[in-house]
Design an enzyme around this catalytic site. Structure first.
Site, short mmCIF file in Angstrom:
data_model
loop_
_atom_site.label_atom_id
_atom_site.label_comp_id
_atom_site.label_asym_id
_atom_site.label_seq_id
_atom_site.Cartn_x
_atom_site.Cartn_y
_atom_site.Cartn_z
N HIS A 71 36.78 31.83 53.23
CA HIS A 71 35.63 32.33 53.97
C HIS A 71 34.59 31.27 54.31
CE1 HIS A 71 33.91 31.97 50.01
NE2 HIS A 71 32.72 32.27 50.49
N HIS A 86 29.47 29.28 56.29
CA HIS A 86 29.84 30.40 55.41
C HIS A 86 30.02 31.64 56.27
CE1 HIS A 86 29.44 33.48 52.31
NE2 HIS A 86 29.63 32.53 51.40
#
Length: 166
Positions: A71, A86
């Site tokens: 992620h 992120h």
């Protein structure tokens, strides 16, 4: 840091960080996570992506792919300055579902290179915001300040951040 000769490093006082995703730029304070919104993770901006792709915002190296969850990416500029991208909030909980990295830790990258693809619909249907913080993590000795710039996210356009070096 070995990429630059000493004289080139002495001249380097500013790094322009390109926009890594297509979408709308928002302030970190709008991110629905107190660690990002409060600036505890670093300085930068966030992007509400319209497309599930992350592109390299500068030439450098992939310092880390969060490989179990996929992620997030930690990128390193040749100067040594690091940048965190992120994708989404609390998306580590997806354990990699919906994320397809196209690079691995240690890879050299070029501006505009595709680094990751992600499924916006799958992330949102799992109940997670897809807003993506893009920031310069705190505690980097060479960073003097981080200036935020862009209004609309388009890779290859105006820079998102300017990192002023000491």
């Amino acid at each position: 840091m070995a990429w630059f000769k000493k004289k080139e490093m002495e001249k380097l006082a500013l790094i322009e960080v390109g926009v890594p995703l297509v979408g709308s730029i928002v302030e970190l304070t709008e991110v629905p996570d107190p660690a990002f919104a409060g600036g505890f993770m670093g300085k930068g901006m966030a992007i509400k992506p319209r497309e599930g792709k992350v592109f390299a915002p500068f030439d450098g190296t992939v310092a880390h792919v969060f490989d179990r969850s996929n992620h997030a990416l930690l990128l390193e500029h040749a100067s040594g300055v690091q940048l965190l991208i992120h994708v989404g909030i609390n998306t580590v909980s997806l354990k990699g579902r919906g994320f397809m990295p196209r690079v691995k830790t240690g890879d050299k990258i070029k501006t505009g290179q595709l680094l990751m693809e992600f499924d916006i619909t799958e992330i949102e249907q799992a109940g997670f915001p897809v807003i993506t913080p893009v920031l310069v993590p705190d505690d980097q000795e060479m960073v003097k300040s981080v200036e935020t710039l862009a209004d609309a996210a388009e890779p290859g356009g105006a820079p998102l951040l300017r990192v002023h070096l000491k």
